[in-house]
Design a protein around this motif. Structure first.
Motif, PDB file in Angstrom:
ATOM      1  N   GLY A   5       0.795  -1.219   0.000  1.00  0.00           N
ATOM      2  CA  GLY A   5       0.000   0.000   0.000  1.00  0.00           C
ATOM      3  C   GLY A   5       0.826   1.266   0.000  1.00  0.00           C
ATOM      4  N   MET A   6       1.983   1.237   0.616  1.00  0.00           N
ATOM      5  CA  MET A   6       2.824   2.429   0.687  1.00  0.00           C
ATOM      6  C   MET A   6       3.758   2.547  -0.511  1.00  0.00           C
ATOM      7  SD  MET A   6       1.875   4.034   3.328  1.00  0.00           S
ATOM      8  CE  MET A   6       3.163   5.229   3.506  1.00  0.00           C
ATOM      9  N   ILE A   7       3.868   1.499  -1.314  1.00  0.00           N
ATOM     10  CA  ILE A   7       4.803   1.517  -2.432  1.00  0.00           C
ATOM     11  C   ILE A   7       4.088   2.022  -3.678  1.00  0.00           C
ATOM     12  CG2 ILE A   7       6.514   0.193  -3.715  1.00  0.00           C
ATOM     13  CD1 ILE A   7       6.556  -1.739  -1.342  1.00  0.00           C
ATOM     14  N   LEU A   8       3.682   3.258  -3.636  1.00  0.00           N
ATOM     15  CA  LEU A   8       3.078   3.940  -4.766  1.00  0.00           C
ATOM     16  C   LEU A   8       4.086   4.965  -5.260  1.00  0.00           C
ATOM     17  CD1 LEU A   8      -0.420   4.566  -3.167  1.00  0.00           C
ATOM     18  CD2 LEU A   8       0.191   2.765  -4.775  1.00  0.00           C
ATOM     19  N   SER A   9       4.028   5.318  -6.536  1.00  0.00           N
ATOM     20  CA  SER A   9       5.032   6.229  -7.088  1.00  0.00           C
ATOM     21  C   SER A   9       5.095   7.556  -6.341  1.00  0.00           C
ATOM     22  CB  SER A   9       4.782   6.459  -8.577  1.00  0.00           C
ATOM     23  OG  SER A   9       3.520   7.044  -8.773  1.00  0.00           O
ATOM     24  N   ARG A  10       3.970   8.023  -5.823  1.00  0.00           N
ATOM     25  CA  ARG A  10       3.998   9.299  -5.101  1.00  0.00           C
ATOM     26  C   ARG A  10       4.733   9.190  -3.768  1.00  0.00           C
ATOM     27  NH1 ARG A  10      -1.500   7.808  -4.455  1.00  0.00           N
ATOM     28  NH2 ARG A  10      -1.997   7.340  -2.279  1.00  0.00           N
ATOM     29  N   ASN A  11       4.924   7.958  -3.266  1.00  0.00           N
ATOM     30  CA  ASN A  11       5.632   7.760  -2.010  1.00  0.00           C
ATOM     31  C   ASN A  11       7.108   7.424  -2.187  1.00  0.00           C
ATOM     32  OD1 ASN A  11       3.275   8.150  -0.527  1.00  0.00           O
ATOM     33  ND2 ASN A  11       2.707   6.012  -0.710  1.00  0.00           N
TER      34      ASN A  11
ATOM     35  N   ALA B 147      10.072  18.783  -6.649  1.00  0.00           N
ATOM     36  CA  ALA B 147       8.618  18.974  -6.624  1.00  0.00           C
ATOM     37  C   ALA B 147       7.934  18.456  -5.362  1.00  0.00           C
ATOM     38  CB  ALA B 147       7.965  18.374  -7.866  1.00  0.00           C
ATOM     39  N   LEU B 148       8.687  18.172  -4.319  1.00  0.00           N
ATOM     40  CA  LEU B 148       8.046  17.829  -3.049  1.00  0.00           C
ATOM     41  C   LEU B 148       7.622  19.115  -2.362  1.00  0.00           C
ATOM     42  CD1 LEU B 148      10.364  15.105  -1.456  1.00  0.00           C
ATOM     43  CD2 LEU B 148       8.065  14.801  -2.357  1.00  0.00           C
ATOM     44  N   ASN B 149       6.454  19.090  -1.730  1.00  0.00           N
ATOM     45  CA  ASN B 149       6.083  20.298  -0.994  1.00  0.00           C
ATOM     46  C   ASN B 149       6.869  20.335   0.313  1.00  0.00           C
ATOM     47  OD1 ASN B 149       4.607  18.728   0.904  1.00  0.00           O
ATOM     48  ND2 ASN B 149       2.826  18.773  -0.451  1.00  0.00           N
ATOM     49  N   GLU B 150       6.881  21.452   0.973  1.00  0.00           N
ATOM     50  CA  GLU B 150       7.737  21.695   2.127  1.00  0.00           C
ATOM     51  C   GLU B 150       7.525  20.672   3.247  1.00  0.00           C
ATOM     52  OE1 GLU B 150      10.932  23.407   3.729  1.00  0.00           O
ATOM     53  OE2 GLU B 150      10.078  24.009   1.806  1.00  0.00           O
TER      54      GLU B 150
ATOM     55  N   GLU C 147       6.786  17.551   3.007  1.00  0.00           N
ATOM     56  CA  GLU C 147       7.333  16.237   2.655  1.00  0.00           C
ATOM     57  C   GLU C 147       8.850  16.225   2.547  1.00  0.00           C
ATOM     58  OE1 GLU C 147       5.037  15.951  -0.973  1.00  0.00           O
ATOM     59  OE2 GLU C 147       3.954  14.254  -0.121  1.00  0.00           O
ATOM     60  N   ARG C 148       9.469  17.390   2.510  1.00  0.00           N
ATOM     61  CA  ARG C 148      10.911  17.472   2.295  1.00  0.00           C
ATOM     62  C   ARG C 148      11.698  17.144   3.561  1.00  0.00           C
ATOM     63  NH1 ARG C 148      12.399  19.264  -2.355  1.00  0.00           N
ATOM     64  NH2 ARG C 148      14.471  19.908  -1.738  1.00  0.00           N
ATOM     65  N   ILE C 149      12.874  16.553   3.366  1.00  0.00           N
ATOM     66  CA  ILE C 149      13.812  16.379   4.469  1.00  0.00           C
ATOM     67  C   ILE C 149      14.467  17.744   4.664  1.00  0.00           C
ATOM     68  CG2 ILE C 149      15.916  15.217   5.229  1.00  0.00           C
ATOM     69  CD1 ILE C 149      15.074  12.937   3.244  1.00  0.00           C
ATOM     70  N   PRO C 150      14.432  18.284   5.879  1.00  0.00           N
ATOM     71  CA  PRO C 150      14.972  19.629   6.097  1.00  0.00           C
ATOM     72  C   PRO C 150      16.460  19.723   5.755  1.00  0.00           C
ATOM     73  CG  PRO C 150      13.692  18.898   7.993  1.00  0.00           C
ATOM     74  CD  PRO C 150      13.850  17.717   7.079  1.00  0.00           C
ATOM     75  N   LYS C 151      16.889  20.884   5.291  1.00  0.00           N
ATOM     76  CA  LYS C 151      18.301  21.108   4.974  1.00  0.00           C
ATOM     77  C   LYS C 151      19.141  20.837   6.209  1.00  0.00           C
ATOM     78  CE  LYS C 151      17.858  24.294   1.199  1.00  0.00           C
ATOM     79  NZ  LYS C 151      18.238  25.531   0.570  1.00  0.00           N
ATOM     80  N   GLY C 152      20.264  20.184   5.983  1.00  0.00           N
ATOM     81  CA  GLY C 152      21.163  19.872   7.082  1.00  0.00           C
ATOM     82  C   GLY C 152      20.860  18.558   7.786  1.00  0.00           C
ATOM     83  N   HIS C 153      19.712  17.946   7.503  1.00  0.00           N
ATOM     84  CA  HIS C 153      19.361  16.666   8.114  1.00  0.00           C
ATOM     85  C   HIS C 153      19.765  15.520   7.189  1.00  0.00           C
ATOM     86  CE1 HIS C 153      16.725  19.205  10.591  1.00  0.00           C
ATOM     87  NE2 HIS C 153      16.834  18.231  11.487  1.00  0.00           N
ATOM     88  N   ILE C 154      20.231  14.445   7.769  1.00  0.00           N
ATOM     89  CA  ILE C 154      20.555  13.241   7.023  1.00  0.00           C
ATOM     90  C   ILE C 154      19.542  12.193   7.438  1.00  0.00           C
ATOM     91  CG2 ILE C 154      22.288  11.473   6.595  1.00  0.00           C
ATOM     92  CD1 ILE C 154      24.411  13.581   7.278  1.00  0.00           C
ATOM     93  N   HIS C 155      18.901  11.562   6.464  1.00  0.00           N
ATOM     94  CA  HIS C 155      17.795  10.652   6.750  1.00  0.00           C
ATOM     95  C   HIS C 155      18.141   9.247   6.260  1.00  0.00           C
ATOM     96  CE1 HIS C 155      13.612   9.950   7.805  1.00  0.00           C
ATOM     97  NE2 HIS C 155      13.485   9.260   6.684  1.00  0.00           N
ATOM     98  N   PHE C 156      18.275   8.309   7.214  1.00  0.00           N
ATOM     99  CA  PHE C 156      18.517   6.910   6.891  1.00  0.00           C
ATOM    100  C   PHE C 156      17.282   6.103   7.254  1.00  0.00           C
ATOM    101  CE2 PHE C 156      22.841   8.445   7.291  1.00  0.00           C
ATOM    102  CZ  PHE C 156      23.478   7.804   6.244  1.00  0.00           C
ATOM    103  N   VAL C 157      16.981   5.075   6.453  1.00  0.00           N
ATOM    104  CA  VAL C 157      15.890   4.147   6.752  1.00  0.00           C
ATOM    105  C   VAL C 157      16.507   2.753   6.761  1.00  0.00           C
ATOM    106  CG1 VAL C 157      13.658   3.233   6.019  1.00  0.00           C
ATOM    107  CG2 VAL C 157      14.198   5.641   5.652  1.00  0.00           C
ATOM    108  N   THR C 158      16.211   1.985   7.812  1.00  0.00           N
ATOM    109  CA  THR C 158      16.757   0.633   7.934  1.00  0.00           C
ATOM    110  C   THR C 158      15.664  -0.401   7.693  1.00  0.00           C
ATOM    111  OG1 THR C 158      16.352   0.639  10.315  1.00  0.00           O
ATOM    112  CG2 THR C 158      18.531   1.368   9.585  1.00  0.00           C
TER     113      THR C 158
END
Length: 101
Positions: free
Chosen positions: A3-9, A43-46, A48-59
């Motif tokens: 369900g979460m694996i849609l192109s918009r995600n 084209a992500l709205n604000e 949904e964006r990862i804030p500047k200076g943040h590093i985002h890892f997903v395990t």
């Protein structure tokens, strides 16, 4: 499951680690989980964006959640010397259709 694996995600990411899935399931023994570094895409709205200076890892990202694609304009069809041949249609269309233009 998907369900979460849609192109918009989907988000661009860099795979940084691959590990065997840690279960006793024989099917899972053949699968892997990944650690990815997620980055913003245009084209992500604000919100949904990862804030500047943040590093985002997903395990523990399962393989079915990763979609590989070419970067824009990098596939073979965009090579300067790729083979191209004009395909003519000849007399494929009946004469009655040709006056509709």
């Amino acid at each position: 499951k998907n369900g979460m694996i849609l192109s918009r995600n989907l988000r661009p990411c860099i795979v940084v680690k691959r590990e065997k899935a840690g279960t006793n399931n024989p099917e899972a023994d053949k699968s892997y989980h990944y650690t990815v570094h997620v980055v913003n895409r245009p084209a992500l709205n604000e919100v949904e964006r990862i804030p500047k200076g943040h590093i985002h890892f997903v395990t523990n990202v399962p393989r079915h959640a990763i979609v590989f694609s070419d970067k824009l304009y990098t596939s073979d069809q965009h090579l300067e010397n790729s083979f191209r041949k004009e395909i003519g249609l000849g007399n494929l269309f009946p004469q009655q259709w040709k006056d509709l233009l």
